[in-house]
Structures are given as structure tokens and as C-alpha cells.
Design a protein around this motif. Structure first.
Motif, PDB file in Angstrom:
ATOM      1  N   UNK A 255     -49.559 -12.278  18.793  1.00 32.91           N
ATOM      2  CA  UNK A 255     -49.354 -11.741  17.481  1.00 32.91           C
ATOM      3  C   UNK A 255     -50.317 -11.763  16.674  1.00 32.91           C
ATOM      4  N   UNK A 256     -51.289 -12.792  16.620  1.00 33.40           N
ATOM      5  CA  UNK A 256     -52.419 -12.586  15.663  1.00 33.40           C
ATOM      6  C   UNK A 256     -53.369 -11.588  15.969  1.00 33.40           C
ATOM      7  N   UNK A 257     -53.716 -11.497  17.216  1.00 31.89           N
ATOM      8  CA  UNK A 257     -54.392 -10.348  17.777  1.00 31.89           C
ATOM      9  C   UNK A 257     -54.020  -9.027  17.284  1.00 31.89           C
ATOM     10  N   UNK A 258     -52.699  -8.753  17.604  1.00 40.44           N
ATOM     11  CA  UNK A 258     -52.353  -7.456  17.123  1.00 40.44           C
ATOM     12  C   UNK A 258     -52.155  -7.262  15.535  1.00 40.44           C
ATOM     13  N   UNK A 259     -51.941  -8.404  14.892  1.00 43.56           N
ATOM     14  CA  UNK A 259     -52.129  -8.026  13.430  1.00 43.56           C
ATOM     15  C   UNK A 259     -53.405  -7.673  13.069  1.00 43.56           C
ATOM     16  N   UNK A 260     -54.630  -8.452  13.544  1.00 46.44           N
ATOM     17  CA  UNK A 260     -56.073  -7.989  13.360  1.00 46.44           C
ATOM     18  C   UNK A 260     -56.255  -6.728  13.532  1.00 46.44           C
ATOM     19  N   UNK A 261     -55.789  -6.256  14.991  1.00 44.40           N
ATOM     20  CA  UNK A 261     -56.014  -4.904  15.543  1.00 44.40           C
ATOM     21  C   UNK A 261     -55.458  -3.811  14.493  1.00 44.40           C
ATOM     22  N   UNK A 262     -54.082  -4.024  14.180  1.00 42.22           N
ATOM     23  CA  UNK A 262     -53.448  -3.184  13.392  1.00 42.22           C
ATOM     24  C   UNK A 262     -54.326  -3.077  11.861  1.00 42.22           C
ATOM     25  N   UNK A 263     -54.795  -4.137  11.291  1.00 43.47           N
ATOM     26  CA  UNK A 263     -55.534  -3.985  10.014  1.00 43.47           C
ATOM     27  C   UNK A 263     -56.855  -3.329  10.201  1.00 43.47           C
ATOM     28  N   UNK A 264     -57.625  -3.564  11.124  1.00 47.25           N
ATOM     29  CA  UNK A 264     -58.737  -2.610  11.751  1.00 47.25           C
ATOM     30  C   UNK A 264     -58.584  -1.103  11.952  1.00 47.25           C
ATOM     31  N   UNK A 265     -57.479  -0.967  12.543  1.00 46.16           N
ATOM     32  CA  UNK A 265     -57.016   0.309  12.795  1.00 46.16           C
ATOM     33  C   UNK A 265     -56.783   1.082  11.540  1.00 46.16           C
ATOM     34  N   UNK A 266     -55.938   0.569  10.799  1.00 49.64           N
ATOM     35  CA  UNK A 266     -55.652   1.039   9.348  1.00 49.64           C
ATOM     36  C   UNK A 266     -57.116   1.320   8.317  1.00 49.64           C
TER      37      UNK A 266
ATOM     38  N   UNK B 200     -61.972   4.771  15.296  1.00 57.63           N
ATOM     39  CA  UNK B 200     -60.743   4.880  15.588  1.00 57.63           C
ATOM     40  C   UNK B 200     -59.869   4.578  16.718  1.00 57.63           C
ATOM     41  N   UNK B 201     -60.440   5.428  17.731  1.00 59.29           N
ATOM     42  CA  UNK B 201     -59.700   5.289  19.001  1.00 59.29           C
ATOM     43  C   UNK B 201     -59.882   3.990  19.605  1.00 59.29           C
TER      44      UNK B 201
ATOM     45  N   UNK C 188     -56.965  -0.810  21.166  1.00 55.58           N
ATOM     46  CA  UNK C 188     -56.792  -2.379  20.960  1.00 55.58           C
ATOM     47  C   UNK C 188     -55.374  -2.573  20.647  1.00 55.58           C
ATOM     48  N   UNK C 189     -54.978  -1.763  19.767  1.00 58.87           N
ATOM     49  CA  UNK C 189     -53.584  -2.147  19.290  1.00 58.87           C
ATOM     50  C   UNK C 189     -52.496  -1.945  20.378  1.00 58.87           C
TER      51      UNK C 189
ATOM     52  N   UNK D  21     -50.010  -4.861  21.798  1.00 60.40           N
ATOM     53  CA  UNK D  21     -48.807  -4.721  21.938  1.00 60.40           C
ATOM     54  C   UNK D  21     -48.126  -4.860  23.349  1.00 60.40           C
ATOM     55  N   UNK D  22     -48.906  -4.384  24.311  1.00 55.11           N
ATOM     56  CA  UNK D  22     -48.663  -4.716  25.700  1.00 55.11           C
ATOM     57  C   UNK D  22     -48.622  -6.378  25.773  1.00 55.11           C
TER      58      UNK D  22
END
Length: 398
Positions: free
Chosen positions: A173-184, A216-217, A222-223, A227-228
Motif C-alpha cells: 500500500x505504501x509503495x502504491x501510494x508513493x508511486x501514485x504521488x510520483x505519477x501525479x 511519466x511512463x 510502477x503504479x 497495484x498488481x
């Protein structure tokens, strides 16, 4: 030896990820997935059961075998899978000393005979206690120990796995959260405004745009991976939580089984104490039935100052029979005549209840018989006080 380097690296990475997640949770820097209330209650019940089972088991061992050295010796032999040597318990050791002393003093002497009889009774009590230990160990201690060393170890193992799966889930969950922040953040990046040489800035803007797309890609991928991974860790956590819950729900069955074992232990104790009571009752009758020679000195008219000292008061159930035929016949005549006589108290007697009369050595009281009274008792009067008195404490006066 062949080492799977990839597996070793993966295990090391998983361990490091769990350690980081655990540390961040302790410092309040990461969120923690809480277990549902039902599972938490089951875990608390299992922990409480384990704690109290250990305390009850250890104290029962102390009750059945008070000698700590003997308990350690039995444990060592049990770990070595060998039978412990047979040793005398406390009652049997006392029995042996009493019997040896009785034989030394002479079985024909009153004291020697009493010691032998007491020793034989103590030996029987020792045998009953040995049976209690064996029955208690099989029917009570063994099931408790099996729970601690078997069922609860399995629960602890699955509980630890659940903790690891929970750490993996929260790390994902932490990795997904960080990945989403970086993607944004990557999606919000803009090319710089043109300055000075427009052609140069166009080239720079093009290069930044290419980097921005790649960046971005990368975070988008990473997101997707995060998620997977989250779906996998969530599935593993849910499966492990279900396994742990099923094991914990078996604690209720454990309680029911321990209740049956407790009933067996209580029955074993009841049998033991009933045997001890019967053995001591038989011994009391034996001690009160054989002729006593040590009470005859109390009937002599002339006593030395030391002999005239009051004897310790004893219970009426252990009262000594008289050794004089004339005294016995005097009491029989008193009972048959239904009259009253004066009697001197031989030694102190403490009343066992309100129906009896306490006595002091050398005092004179009035005694008489009443219909239906036990042959070993008379009614005694001292002024306004009245109550039953044992005839073995009395000497009739002319």
C-alpha cells in the motif's frame, strides 16, 4: 553447495521491506492495517488461554510433586525419553522411618506398636498419592501440555505468518501510494518558456518533453506493478487471516476438552482424599483398640511432682481406654444404676463443641448416665455448667 541467488535476494528484499514497514509503523510514519474485531478477540482469547494454562499446569505440578529437584529430574528423564527411577515419596519415606523406629522400640511396646501401625497407614497414603500423581499427569497435565506444545505452537506459527502478510500488504500500500504521488507530479511537469535563442529552446523543450514522457511512463508502469502487488498481498493476507481465524475458533473446543480433564482431576483428588480419610479412620480405631500401658500411671494415687503435671489436652476421638478392670466396672455400675457419682478429672480436656464440657486436671465433678448415651461418655456437671465428658478422662471416687 548451490545457492539460488535470485531467491536469496528476493527473501532479503522481502525481509528488508517488512523491517522498514514495521519501523515506520512504530514511529507513526506509516499506516497499519487493523484486524477485524472478531479476529482480535479470538487472538486475545488464545493468548489468555495460553497464559493461564501455563500457570495452572506449573502449579499443578508443584501440588503433585512439591520437591523441585524431583520435578527437574522427572523433566530430564522425560526429555531423554527414559523412565525415571522409582523413589519413595514423602509419605512413604515417613512410613519407613516410623516402621523402623517401631521395630527398634519393639512391636510389643505400646509406642513401638503405634509407630508401626502409623507407618503402615502412611505407606498406604503414599501409595494413594502416587496414584493421584499418575492419574493427574495422564488425565490433566498431559492435555494441558499438549495444548501448549502442540495446538498453541501451531496458532503462534500461523499468527506470525499473518503478521508478515500484514506487513507485506501495508508495504505494498505504501509503495502504491508513493508511486501514485510520483505519477501525479510527473504529469504536472511543464516545458520551460522559450528565451533568447528560440531554436535552442525548442531543442531543449523537445528533450524535456521526451524525458517527461519517459518519466511519466515509468511511474505509470510502477503504479501498475504496485497495484498488481497490492492485489496479490491482499489475497494472501485474506487467506492467512481465514486460516488463523479457523484455528483460533478451536479455542472454544479446547476449553471444553480442558473442562472434561478438570472434572477427571477433581474426581482423582476426591478419590485420594476419601482414601486418606478412610486410612486415617482405620488407624484411629486401631490406636484406640490395643491395650495401653502408658495411661496406667495416671490412675496411681501417689504421683511425683513431674508425674502430677497436667497432660496436654487431646481430642475426644483420640481418648485413651482405661487399663483398670475395677474402674471400668465402676462406670458400668454407674450406667446401670442411673445414679450420679463424684469423679476426679485425670487431665485436661477441651470441649470439641457446645454439647461437651471442658475439664481441668484434678478437679472434681458430678457425673451420671443418660439413656441412649455412647458407652464412652457420661454427662458431667460443674455448678451450672453441664455437658458430655469422656470416661477415659475420669476416675470415680468412693
Amino acid at each position: 553447495m548451490d545457492f539460488n541467488v535470485k531467491k536469496l535476494a528476493a527473501d532479503a528484499g522481502t525481509f528488508l521491506s517488512r523491517a522498514v514497514q514495521f519501523t515506520e509503523e512504530k514511529f507513526g510514519q506509516a499506516e497499519k492495517t487493523e484486524l477485524d474485531a472478531h479476529l482480535e478477540n479470538l487472538l486475545a482469547k488464545a493468548e489468555s488461554t495460553k497464559l493461564w494454562t501455563e500457570k495452572i499446569m506449573k502449579q499443578t505440578e508443584v501440588l503433585l510433586q512439591p520437591n523441585p529437584n524431583a520435578r527437574i529430574e522427572e523433566l530430564v528423564y522425560e526429555k531423554l525419553d527414559r523412565k525415571a527411577p522409582s523413589r519413595l515419596n514423602n509419605q512413604e519415606q515417613l512410613a519407613q522411618y516410623m516402621i523402623d523406629a517401631g521395630n527398634e522400640f519393639g512391636p510389643g511396646a505400646a509406642y513401638g506398636n503405634a509407630l508401626i501401625k502409623c507407618g503402615e497407614t502412611q505407606r498406604r497414603i503414599g501409595g494413594a498419592h502416587r496414584e493421584l500423581i499418575q492419574t493427574g499427569a495422564i488425565n490433566f497435565l498431559t492435555p494441558l501440555r499438549n495444548f501448549i506444545e502442540g495446538d498453541y505452537k501451531t496458532i503462534s506459527k500461523e499468527r506470525k505468518l499473518l503478521q508478515n502478510k500484514r506487513l507485506d500488504l501495508d508495504a505494498a500500500k505504501t509503495r502504491l501510494k508513493k508511486a501514485r504521488v510520483a505519477e501525479a507530479r510527473a504529469s504536472q511537469l511543464n516545458a520551460p518558456e522559450p528565451e533568447r535563442d528560440a531554436s535552442f529552446m525548442v531543442n531543449v523543450s523537445y528533450m524535456l518533453s521526451v524525458l517527461h514522457v519517459k518519466w511519466l511512463k515509468m511511474w505509470t508502469e510502477e503504479v501498475t506493478r504496485a497495484e498488481q502487488e497490492l492485489r496479490i498481498t491482499q489475497s494472501e493476507f485474506d487467506r492467512q487471516a481465514e486460516i488463523t481465524r479457523l484455528l483460533l475458533e478451536g479455542i472454544s473446543s479446547t476449553h471444553a476438552h480442558h473442562l472434561r480433564c478438570l472434572n477427571d482431576f477433581v474426581e482423582a483428588q476426591m478419590t485420594y482424599f476419601a482414601q486418606c480419610y478412610q486410612y486415617m479412620l482405620d488407624l484411629q480405631k486401631q490406636l484406640g483398640s490395643f491395650p495401653s500401658t502408658f495411661a496406667s500411671n495416671n490412675n496411681q494415687s501417689s504421683l511425683t511432682p513431674m508425674q502430677n503435671a497436667p497432660l496436654p489436652s487431646i481430642s475426644a476421638s483420640a481418648s485413651l481406654p482405661t487399663s483398670s478392670n475395677s474402674v471400668t466396672s465402676g462406670f458400668n455400675e454407674l450406667k446401670a444404676a442411673s445414679g450420679n457419682r463424684k469423679a476426679r478429672v485425670l487431665y485436661d480436656y477441651d470441649a470439641a463443641n457446645s454439647s461437651e464440657l471442658s475439664l481441668l486436671a484434678d478437679e472434681v465433678i458430678t457425673v451420671y448416665s443418660m439413656p441412649g448415651m455412647d458407652s464412652d461418655w457420661l454427662m458431667g456437671e460443674r455448678g451450672n455448667q453441664k455437658g458430655k465428658v469422656p470416661i477415659t478422662y475420669l476416675e470415680l471416687l468412693n
